[in-house]
Design a protein around this motif. Structure first.
Motif, PDB file in Angstrom:
ATOM      1  N   ARG A   1      -3.829 -10.863  -4.709  1.00 32.72           N
ATOM      2  CA  ARG A   1      -3.490 -10.435  -3.384  1.00 32.72           C
ATOM      3  C   ARG A   1      -3.200 -11.601  -2.577  1.00 32.72           C
TER       4      ARG A   1
ATOM      5  N   ARG B   1      -2.213  10.684   1.264  1.00 34.96           N
ATOM      6  CA  ARG B   1      -2.926  10.657  -0.011  1.00 34.96           C
ATOM      7  C   ARG B   1      -4.430  11.471  -0.059  1.00 34.96           C
TER       8      ARG B   1
ATOM      9  N   PRO C   1       0.933  -1.259   0.032  1.00 36.06           N
ATOM     10  CA  PRO C   1      -0.019  -0.016   0.037  1.00 36.06           C
ATOM     11  C   PRO C   1       0.775   1.107   0.087  1.00 36.06           C
TER      12      PRO C   1
ATOM     13  N   ARG D   1      -2.658  -2.583   7.122  1.00 41.44           N
ATOM     14  CA  ARG D   1      -2.733  -3.198   5.885  1.00 41.44           C
ATOM     15  C   ARG D   1      -1.152  -3.511   5.313  1.00 41.44           C
TER      16      ARG D   1
ATOM     17  N   ARG E   1      -9.267   8.828   2.145  1.00 37.33           N
ATOM     18  CA  ARG E   1      -9.646   7.438   2.309  1.00 37.33           C
ATOM     19  C   ARG E   1      -9.742   7.009   3.761  1.00 37.33           C
TER      20      ARG E   1
ATOM     21  N   GLN F   1      -5.719 -16.327  -5.338  1.00 37.14           N
ATOM     22  CA  GLN F   1      -6.359 -15.280  -6.371  1.00 37.14           C
ATOM     23  C   GLN F   1      -5.283 -15.657  -7.342  1.00 37.14           C
TER      24      GLN F   1
ATOM     25  N   VAL G   1     -11.066  -8.531   1.570  1.00 35.34           N
ATOM     26  CA  VAL G   1     -12.336  -9.226   1.705  1.00 35.34           C
ATOM     27  C   VAL G   1     -12.030 -10.484   0.886  1.00 35.34           C
TER      28      VAL G   1
ATOM     29  N   GLN H   1      -8.366  -4.930   6.332  1.00 37.59           N
ATOM     30  CA  GLN H   1      -8.510  -6.514   6.116  1.00 37.59           C
ATOM     31  C   GLN H   1      -8.739  -6.825   4.634  1.00 37.59           C
TER      32      GLN H   1
ATOM     33  N   GLY I   1      -3.566  -4.339  -7.690  1.00 39.43           N
ATOM     34  CA  GLY I   1      -4.368  -4.950  -6.377  1.00 39.43           C
ATOM     35  C   GLY I   1      -4.864  -6.216  -6.538  1.00 39.43           C
TER      36      GLY I   1
ATOM     37  N   LYS J   1       1.058   2.031  -7.139  1.00 36.30           N
ATOM     38  CA  LYS J   1       0.728   1.077  -8.227  1.00 36.30           C
ATOM     39  C   LYS J   1      -0.349   2.054  -9.067  1.00 36.30           C
TER      40      LYS J   1
ATOM     41  N   ILE K   1     -13.928 -10.688  -4.464  1.00 36.69           N
ATOM     42  CA  ILE K   1     -13.171 -10.008  -5.425  1.00 36.69           C
ATOM     43  C   ILE K   1     -13.406 -10.665  -6.666  1.00 36.69           C
TER      44      ILE K   1
ATOM     45  N   THR L   1      -8.631  -3.447  -8.102  1.00 38.36           N
ATOM     46  CA  THR L   1      -9.776  -4.042  -7.407  1.00 38.36           C
ATOM     47  C   THR L   1      -9.963  -3.227  -6.319  1.00 38.36           C
TER      48      THR L   1
ATOM     49  N   ARG M   1     -14.385  -0.137  -3.605  1.00 37.10           N
ATOM     50  CA  ARG M   1     -14.891   1.060  -3.130  1.00 37.10           C
ATOM     51  C   ARG M   1     -16.281   1.433  -3.893  1.00 37.10           C
TER      52      ARG M   1
HETATM   53  N1  LIG Z   1      -7.497  -8.497  -4.440  1.00 38.03           N
HETATM   54  C1  LIG Z   1      -8.125  -8.313  -3.460  1.00 38.03           C
HETATM   55  N2  LIG Z   1      -8.459  -9.213  -2.373  1.00 38.03           N
HETATM   56  C2  LIG Z   1      -9.050  -8.835  -1.190  1.00 38.03           C
HETATM   57  N3  LIG Z   1      -9.308  -7.551  -0.821  1.00 38.03           N
HETATM   58  C3  LIG Z   1      -8.894  -6.814  -1.603  1.00 38.03           C
HETATM   59  C4  LIG Z   1      -8.480  -6.814  -3.040  1.00 38.03           C
HETATM   60  N4  LIG Z   1      -8.168  -5.762  -3.664  1.00 38.03           N
HETATM   61  C5  LIG Z   1      -8.909  -4.846  -2.798  1.00 38.03           C
HETATM   62  N5  LIG Z   1      -9.233  -5.431  -1.700  1.00 38.03           N
HETATM   63  C6  LIG Z   1      -9.795  -4.592  -0.543  1.00 38.03           C
HETATM   64  O1  LIG Z   1      -9.737  -2.917  -0.987  1.00 38.03           O
HETATM   65  C7  LIG Z   1      -9.028  -2.505  -0.012  1.00 38.03           C
HETATM   66  C8  LIG Z   1      -8.447  -1.345  -0.968  1.00 38.03           C
HETATM   67  O2  LIG Z   1      -7.620  -1.762  -1.875  1.00 38.03           O
HETATM   68  P1  LIG Z   1      -6.537  -0.762  -2.771  1.00 38.03           P
HETATM   69  O3  LIG Z   1      -7.247   0.213  -3.045  1.00 38.03           O
HETATM   70  O4  LIG Z   1      -5.887  -1.783  -3.583  1.00 38.03           O
HETATM   71  O5  LIG Z   1      -5.477  -0.603  -1.417  1.00 38.03           O
HETATM   72  P2  LIG Z   1      -4.051  -0.468  -1.182  1.00 38.03           P
HETATM   73  O6  LIG Z   1      -3.592   0.890  -1.352  1.00 38.03           O
HETATM   74  O7  LIG Z   1      -3.808  -1.016   0.153  1.00 38.03           O
HETATM   75  O8  LIG Z   1      -3.330  -1.427  -2.274  1.00 38.03           O
HETATM   76  C9  LIG Z   1      -7.980  -3.316   0.379  1.00 38.03           C
HETATM   77  O9  LIG Z   1      -7.633  -2.868   1.690  1.00 38.03           O
HETATM   78  C10 LIG Z   1      -9.037  -4.672   0.560  1.00 38.03           C
HETATM   79  O10 LIG Z   1      -9.946  -4.613   1.722  1.00 38.03           O
END
Ligand SMILES: Nc1ncnc2c1ncn2[C@@H]1O[C@H](COP(=O)(O)OP(=O)(O)O)[C@@H](O)[C@H]1O
Length: 298
Positions: A155, A189, A74, A244, A233, A159, A124, A122, A152, A78, A129, A96, A101
């Protein structure tokens, strides 16, 4: 999870060519029987059997729409680099986190439980996903999209295995940034609530010491018309970002090895902010002579 396992085997065994419809087939049978139990991701399974050190040449066919993945902690950037490359290569950038969101803001039946999971940092569940991603790919396919840059996803090892079972990933870019900068970048951010533009108010200025180089990353400030509409956020607080990062190391770092062992991982250490990093990334990807590289930066 039994449904997922059966489908993983079935989809994986049949997959020989690239097709988003395989995702669709996978997702449509991947029903969430007990949504409350299935929303959150389970702990990772062992990935020790995936270790190896085969190195394959990267695919260099410019007529083939790329199927790339961006990995990284995070705050690493990316979204920024995946989005620029998607414009350059004319393939969709599919994040993702954005899909999650969007689902949250749609106020669907699962959104309040999903919000709780996401706002605690956490992951999901893989099922949710995969469902969101399948829908997004299907909608893109209907519009004639091909290729993608995934951000994303994957993860978790599960997956990654599912993705590997349904399509050929050409390249996985693993973005890396010094740990000291990651937390500050997440906390700094900001998003414009009107146009969705991404900005960062953090000014990273790490002094070089004992032979280690310094690093400077200028803030990415919003234009005046966005300045009064900035939001943060809910999962970009210090406590949640630390969680995270912990989850990244536990659940996602094994995915790096998954792709490294398949010779698909390109490690890229970000040397600083966008002005320094973008040209070097293009070089690492052999895209420095690409005609459209100025427009991608716009
Ligand atoms: N591939 C994934 N598997 C499980 N949860 C996901 C996945 N992509 C996104 N999420 C959920 O959406 C949230 C935000 O994701 P993202 O914007 O990619 O955050 P980050 O800035 O941590 O990379 C994650 O903390 C998670 O809860």
């Amino acid at each position: 999870m039994a449904v997922l396992n059966r489908l993983l085997l079935r989809v994986g065994a049949r997959a020989t060519t690239t097709s988003h419809s395989k995702f669709r087939a996978f997702s449509s049978s991947c029903s969430i029987v007990n949504p409350e139990a299935d929303l959150k991701a389970s702990p990772p399974s062992s990935s020790s059997s995936l270790l190896g050190s085969k190195l394959l040449p990267l695919r260099q066919d410019h007529h083939h729409p790329v199927q790339w993945v961006f990995l990284g902690c995070p705050g690493v950037g990316k979204g920024t680099y995946a989005s620029r490359l998607s414009k350059l290569l004319r393939v969709p950038h599919i994040a993702t986190g954005d899909l999650v969101r969007d689902e949250l803001s749609s106020s669907g039946p699962l959104s309040s439980q999903l919000a709780e999971i996401v706002n605690q940092g956490q992951l999901v569940s893989d099922e949710i996903i995969i469902n969101l991603l399948s829908k997004r790919l299907e909608a893109g396919e209907a519009k004639g999209e091909s290729g993608f840059i995934l951000d994303g996803f994957p993860r978790t090892i599960r997956q990654a295995e599912i993705l590997e079972g349904v399509t050929d990933i050409d390249l996985v870019v693993n973005l890396k940034l010094r740990e000291e900068a990651l937390l500050a970048k997440c906390i700094g951010r900001r998003i414009c609530s009107e146009c969705g533009g991404n900005y960062n108010v953090a000014c990273i200025d790490i002094k070089g010491e004992d032979g280690s180089p310094g690093m400077y990353m200028a803030p990415l400030l919003p234009p005046p018309h966005c300045a009064s509409k900035l939001i943060t956020r809910p999962d970009d607080t210090e406590e949640v970002v630390k969680e995270r990062l912990r989850i990244y190391y536990e659940m996602t770092q094994p995915v790096e090895e998954f792709y490294r062992s398949r010779g698909k991982l390109l490690e890229f250490d970000l040397p600083g902010g966008i002005p320094e990093s973008w040209p070097k990334l293009l070089q690492a990807l052999h895209l420095e002579d690409h005609d459209d590289k100025q427009s991608a930066a716009a």
